[in-house]
Design a protein around this motif. Structure first.
Motif, mmCIF file in Angstrom:
data_model
loop_
_atom_site.group_PDB
_atom_site.id
_atom_site.type_symbol
_atom_site.label_atom_id
_atom_site.label_comp_id
_atom_site.label_asym_id
_atom_site.label_seq_id
_atom_site.Cartn_x
_atom_site.Cartn_y
_atom_site.Cartn_z
ATOM 1 N N ASN A 1 40.354 59.546 38.554
ATOM 2 C CA ASN A 1 40.622 58.191 38.091
ATOM 3 C C ASN A 1 42.109 57.854 38.234
ATOM 4 O OD1 ASN A 1 39.462 55.789 36.413
ATOM 5 N ND2 ASN A 1 41.446 56.262 35.527
ATOM 6 N N GLU A 2 42.396 56.867 39.058
ATOM 7 C CA GLU A 2 43.788 56.463 39.316
ATOM 8 C C GLU A 2 44.661 57.701 39.533
ATOM 9 O OE1 GLU A 2 45.279 53.526 36.572
ATOM 10 O OE2 GLU A 2 43.922 52.006 37.364
ATOM 11 N N PHE B 1 37.571 46.054 33.032
ATOM 12 C CA PHE B 1 37.692 47.264 32.209
ATOM 13 C C PHE B 1 37.676 46.923 30.722
ATOM 14 C CE2 PHE B 1 40.130 50.106 29.583
ATOM 15 C CZ PHE B 1 39.493 51.312 29.859
ATOM 16 N N ASN C 1 39.763 55.130 43.071
ATOM 17 C CA ASN C 1 40.439 53.898 42.606
ATOM 18 C C ASN C 1 41.953 54.108 42.525
ATOM 19 O OD1 ASN C 1 40.182 55.639 40.382
ATOM 20 N ND2 ASN C 1 40.193 53.955 38.926
ATOM 21 N N GLN D 1 33.316 48.065 32.827
ATOM 22 C CA GLN D 1 33.550 49.495 32.602
ATOM 23 C C GLN D 1 33.771 49.718 31.112
ATOM 24 O OE1 GLN D 1 36.939 52.776 33.810
ATOM 25 N NE2 GLN D 1 36.119 51.522 35.461
ATOM 26 N N ASN E 1 37.413 54.471 27.700
ATOM 27 C CA ASN E 1 37.435 55.852 28.180
ATOM 28 C C ASN E 1 36.585 56.821 27.350
ATOM 29 O OD1 ASN E 1 40.968 55.866 29.212
ATOM 30 N ND2 ASN E 1 39.161 54.988 30.183
ATOM 31 N N ASP F 1 42.492 48.761 41.361
ATOM 32 C CA ASP F 1 42.303 48.321 39.974
ATOM 33 C C ASP F 1 43.298 47.189 39.766
ATOM 34 O OD1 ASP F 1 40.467 50.315 39.632
ATOM 35 O OD2 ASP F 1 41.756 51.603 38.413
ATOM 36 N N GLU G 1 38.146 47.934 38.395
ATOM 37 C CA GLU G 1 38.745 47.550 37.116
ATOM 38 C C GLU G 1 39.579 46.297 37.316
ATOM 39 O OE1 GLU G 1 40.932 50.591 34.952
ATOM 40 O OE2 GLU G 1 39.877 52.162 36.065
ATOM 41 N N ASN H 1 44.446 58.865 35.453
ATOM 42 C CA ASN H 1 45.702 58.088 35.436
ATOM 43 C C ASN H 1 46.908 59.019 35.622
ATOM 44 O OD1 ASN H 1 43.728 56.499 34.216
ATOM 45 N ND2 ASN H 1 45.231 55.275 33.126
#
Ligand code: DGJ
Length: 519
Positions: A160-161, A337, A243, A19, A22, A283, A310, A90
């Protein structure tokens, strides 16, 4: 449930890759991302697209960077997983458009018990969900238009997360009203271990005890994401996953990890709340073996194939964990990641990453067999955990010992050997394929349970590693095995080895031991 991702022709694919960081999408960094994936022998690029770029002004959509990204992956000969960085990155709203950021009265943040906002959007706010959903639909239209004929984009990660950072639930008035409603009927029968729930009533507290706040947030977070995914699938139906930030085993949502994401404790809730989501994915950054295996075990379920979007890439633990995931837990995809960080300033693989790249190479080299023998019990991980000199693989007909550090026994050899690791796949009664690094096998046939002279079979000259028919190094072209080099003499007499991620096909002599008496 489909286990594997598939190409356009419906062939199952084992995904390995990296990955990007960001902020790499749409930047020159992407060249390094691709270079790093090549060094890892990967077939997959995972990269984000950003809501605020896709919708620079309210209701105005611009898909330029999405199209560019798809072309970049396709030209590099890679598959692509697009990560939708939107409401929740996140736990944070970094990637929401400016019109969302400046109107917290409409697009609400979650609040703590004292009423102060936390920097996470509330999963109870329909206005944000609808705005995200509209943009996501535009994204899926663009992917369909650009890629339906090619199948470069294999899947989309939604958010994402996700989850709430800094609080276990939203304590706003709106969220409180939701909290006071009974637990939805879809969750009948779902329990959380160790919750201490009284089960006296159907309130969140009654049903999920000490984990009520996390369970409640998980339901609303999952419903929020499911509504976005479902609308996207209406436009273009490709696999979608979510994830999870994990913390460490048994830690608390809202503290060690975002509360409400698909963490171990609330996986069953997510499965019920988000039927449009194909996979829930861990992850896994923890290098420790016990923690790594804890997470692999939790996410590899009957209703959930293990895909690790990840993970870390540095050092011995990462190199061993790739083999654990691929061979012990039969992951359908493994990614690390931070692709660009695997390279040094000259653009070469960093020293402390090389063993992990070799582990990825092994998985790639033997991937056709990992796909074919998935779930059969024929795939055997070989892992030199700390203090191990050898590992036993006990099969019904053979006792196989994997020896590590064999070259160190040669007095002239001063090289530092990597931790031994590999994958052995049994493909026939007497046929095995091995890939590995610093691994040497010997095969002893096991006496049958009714054998009158088991000692004879264990010790006779027929029962040692000389009893092979052929030992070949080679590679797979599609499903076809192609021989590159035939080993014999010194290259077979002492050990059946793998030293650099190569694949070796070993055909044993069927007259060895239990398979047929030769005297
Ligand atoms: C996990 C996130 O999902 C990634 O986007 C990135 O922020 C990494 N953490 C950084 O370690």
């Amino acid at each position: 449930m489909k286990t594997f991702f598939q190409d356009k022709q419906g062939n199952p694919l084992l995904l390995t890759g990296l990955q990007s960081h960001n902020s790499s999408t749409g930047s020159p960094m992407m060249e390094q991302t691709i270079r790093a994936i090549r060094e890892f022998h990967g077939n997959l690029l995972e990269a984000p697209v950003y809501w605020y770029w896709l919708e620079p002004e309210e209701g105005v959509y611009d898909t330029t960077h999405v199209r560019e990204l798809i072309h970049t992956a396709r030209e590099a000969g890679l598959y692509l997983v697009i990560l939708w960085f939107a409401t929740n990155k996140n736990g944070h709203p970094n990637y929401v458009p400016e019109y969302v950021k400046i109107r917290p009265d409409i697009y609400r943040l979650a609040v703590e018990p004292d009423g102060l906002p936390v920097p996470s959007m509330s999963p109870h706010c329909q206005a944000t969900m609808r705005a995200d959903q509209r943009a996501f639909v535009e994204l899926m239209k663009c992917i369909k238009e650009e890629d339906e004929d090619y199948g470069t984009v294999l899947a989309v990660q939604v958010e994402n997360e996700a989850g709430l950072g800094g609080t276990d639930r939203d304590y706003s008035d709106e969220a409180q009203q939701d909290f006071e409603k009974p637990v939805p009927a879809e969750l009948d029968g779902v329990e959380i271990e160790d919750s201490g729930a009284s089960l006296k009533d159907n309130s969140w507290r009654g049903r999920f005890g000490r984990y009520a706040n996390e369970a409640f947030t998980a339901w609303y977070q999952a419903r929020y994401i499911d509504e976005i995914a479902a609308a996207g699938k209406q436009v273009y139906n490709i696999p979608m996953y979510v994830n999870a930030m994990l913390g460490f085993p048994y830690s608390e949502g809202g503290m060690a990890y975002n509360s409400g994401g698909p963490a171990v404790r609330v996986l069953d809730i997510w499965k019920k709340a988000a039927p449009s989501i194909d996979l829930l994915c861990p992850d896994i950054y923890t290098p420790a073996r016990d923690h790594y295996t804890h997470f692999c075990e939790a996410y590899r379920r009957e209703d959930n194939a293990l895909f690790i979007p990840e993970s870390g890439f540095v050092g011995t633990a990462a190199a061993l964990n790739v083999i654990r995931a691929a061979a012990q837990y039969e992951a359908v995809g493994i990614c690390c990641f931070g692709a660009e960080s695997t390279l040094d300033e000259e653009g070469n693989l960093r020293e402390d990453v090389k063993d992990t790249a070799v582990s990825f190479q092994m998985v790639r080299n033997i991937a056709p067999l990992l796909v074919k023998y998935h779930g059969t019990g024929n795939i055997h991980p070989i892992i030199q955990d700390e203090f191990m000199a050898e590992q036993l693989i006990q099969l019904p007909d053979y006792r196989i010992t994997a020896h590590f550090d064999v070259r160190r026994r040669i007095p002239d050899t001063r090289e530092t050997l990597p931790r031994g690791r590999g994958i052995l796949v049994q493909t026939g009664e007497t046929e095995f394929y091995l890939t590995g690094d610093n691994v040497a096998l010997d095969f002893v046939s096991r006496p049958g349970p009714n054998e009158e002279m088991p000692r004879f079979w264990m010790a006779c000259r027929q029962s040692n590693q000389l009893n092979f028919l052929t030992v070949e190094e080679g590679h797979f072209e599609g499903d076809k095995w192609v021989v590159d080099f035939r080993r014999n003499g010194d290259e077979t007499n002492y050990e059946l080895y793998a030293r650099k991620g190569e694949v070796v096909r070993i055909r044993l002599n069927p007259t060895m031991g239990v398979k047929g008496k030769v005297n």
